[in-house]
Design a protein around this motif. Structure first.
Motif, PDB file in Angstrom:
ATOM      1  N   PRO A  62       0.843  -0.999  -0.084  1.00  0.00           N
ATOM      2  CA  PRO A  62       0.063  -0.029  -0.072  1.00  0.00           C
ATOM      3  C   PRO A  62       0.829   1.319  -0.182  1.00  0.00           C
ATOM      4  CG  PRO A  62       0.002  -0.967   2.354  1.00  0.00           C
ATOM      5  CD  PRO A  62       0.840  -1.892   1.267  1.00  0.00           C
ATOM      6  N   ILE A  66      -0.402   0.727   6.916  1.00  0.00           N
ATOM      7  CA  ILE A  66      -1.815   0.622   7.361  1.00  0.00           C
ATOM      8  C   ILE A  66      -1.626   0.150   8.662  1.00  0.00           C
ATOM      9  CG2 ILE A  66      -3.820  -0.687   6.782  1.00  0.00           C
ATOM     10  CD1 ILE A  66      -3.313  -0.858   3.992  1.00  0.00           C
ATOM     11  N   PHE A  74      -8.810  -3.053   4.714  1.00  0.00           N
ATOM     12  CA  PHE A  74      -7.915  -2.968   3.596  1.00  0.00           C
ATOM     13  C   PHE A  74      -8.071  -4.398   2.821  1.00  0.00           C
ATOM     14  CE2 PHE A  74      -3.740  -4.329   2.230  1.00  0.00           C
ATOM     15  CZ  PHE A  74      -3.322  -3.510   0.993  1.00  0.00           C
ATOM     16  N   PRO A  89      -5.616   3.375  -4.584  1.00  0.00           N
ATOM     17  CA  PRO A  89      -5.491   3.692  -3.328  1.00  0.00           C
ATOM     18  C   PRO A  89      -6.394   4.747  -2.854  1.00  0.00           C
ATOM     19  CG  PRO A  89      -3.224   3.962  -4.446  1.00  0.00           C
ATOM     20  CD  PRO A  89      -4.293   3.596  -5.336  1.00  0.00           C
ATOM     21  N   TYR A 127     -11.831   1.909   6.316  1.00  0.00           N
ATOM     22  CA  TYR A 127     -10.471   2.151   5.530  1.00  0.00           C
ATOM     23  C   TYR A 127     -10.380   3.200   4.868  1.00  0.00           C
ATOM     24  CZ  TYR A 127      -6.755   0.812   2.256  1.00  0.00           C
ATOM     25  OH  TYR A 127      -5.644   1.040   1.563  1.00  0.00           O
ATOM     26  N   PHE A 179      -1.252  -4.228  -5.998  1.00  0.00           N
ATOM     27  CA  PHE A 179      -1.497  -3.039  -5.184  1.00  0.00           C
ATOM     28  C   PHE A 179      -0.283  -2.402  -4.855  1.00  0.00           C
ATOM     29  CE2 PHE A 179      -3.533  -0.571  -1.476  1.00  0.00           C
ATOM     30  CZ  PHE A 179      -4.448   0.106  -2.363  1.00  0.00           C
ATOM     31  N   ASP A 180       0.638  -2.329  -5.618  1.00  0.00           N
ATOM     32  CA  ASP A 180       2.117  -1.491  -5.555  1.00  0.00           C
ATOM     33  C   ASP A 180       2.280  -0.415  -6.451  1.00  0.00           C
ATOM     34  OD1 ASP A 180       4.700  -0.729  -5.172  1.00  0.00           O
ATOM     35  OD2 ASP A 180       5.426  -2.573  -6.073  1.00  0.00           O
TER      36      ASP A 180
END
Length: 192
Positions: A62, A66, A74, A89, A127, A179-180
């Motif tokens: 992320p 988190i 998430f 994001p 979230y 999710f990078d």
């Protein structure tokens, strides 16, 4: 006069103790309840045409760290959203955009968000509302990333296309499937 109360006094004390404990428990339950989404919550039906969620990538990175308190939200966000499209994001859209998206899961850009029950909805809201920010008053609410002032602020040197697609994101962020969004293609690494 006896030190021990009579039978009816004991029952009265036990009844009052039970009433106090129940009231205290009820009050604590209300105080610790997850924040509710503004507006009515739609009933969700699962369409058969959509793919099932792909799950959480093992190497998800992320944008912001988190805390464990938001980890269930998430994970629910990735499981629910990344099954159909890139899970953006929360920082790229304002709080009001997330409110509109989660308020009407049955009207999500012409389809229904699959596998979204009330608990999942609240976890995701917890979230995304923590990691997004509100718009200034009287500002139009964007529902697409390319229309978001926050998205544009995160991409100051990028000439964004008017019609964003998955290819638009992958062109600079090769690991969006995990999710990078921190890993960039080489041409962006040298630019300051």
């Amino acid at each position: 006069m006896s030190f021990f109360p009579s039978r009816w006094q004991r029952y009265l004390l036990l009844g009052l103790l039970w009433l106090c404990c129940s009231s205290l428990g009820w009050g604590l339950a209300l105080a610790l309840e997850l924040p509710s989404l503004p507006g009515p919550v739609a009933q969700v039906t699962l369409p058969e045409a959509l793919p099932s969620p792909g799950g959480i990538p093992a190497n998800a990175r992320p944008v912001d760290p988190i805390p464990s308190r938001y980890q269930p939200g998430f994970e629910a966000y990735l499981e629910t959203c990344a099954g159909c499209h890139i899970a953006l994001p929360p920082e790229v859209l304002p709080l009001e955009s997330w409110q509109q998206i989660l308020r009407r899961p049955d009207k999500h850009f012409g389809t229904t968000i699959p596998n979204l029950n009330r608990l999942t909805q609240l976890l995701i809201w917890d979230y995304v509302s923590t990691f997004s920010r509100p718009l200034p008053p009287n500002t139009p609410v964007p529902l697409y990333a390319e229309k978001s002032r926050f998205f544009k602020a995160l991409h100051p040197r990028v000439d964004l296309p008017s019609d964003m697609t998955v290819k638009s994101c992958v062109a600079c962020h090769p690991n969006v499937a995990q999710f990078d969004f921190r890993t960039l293609t080489p041409e962006w690494l040298d630019k300051e």
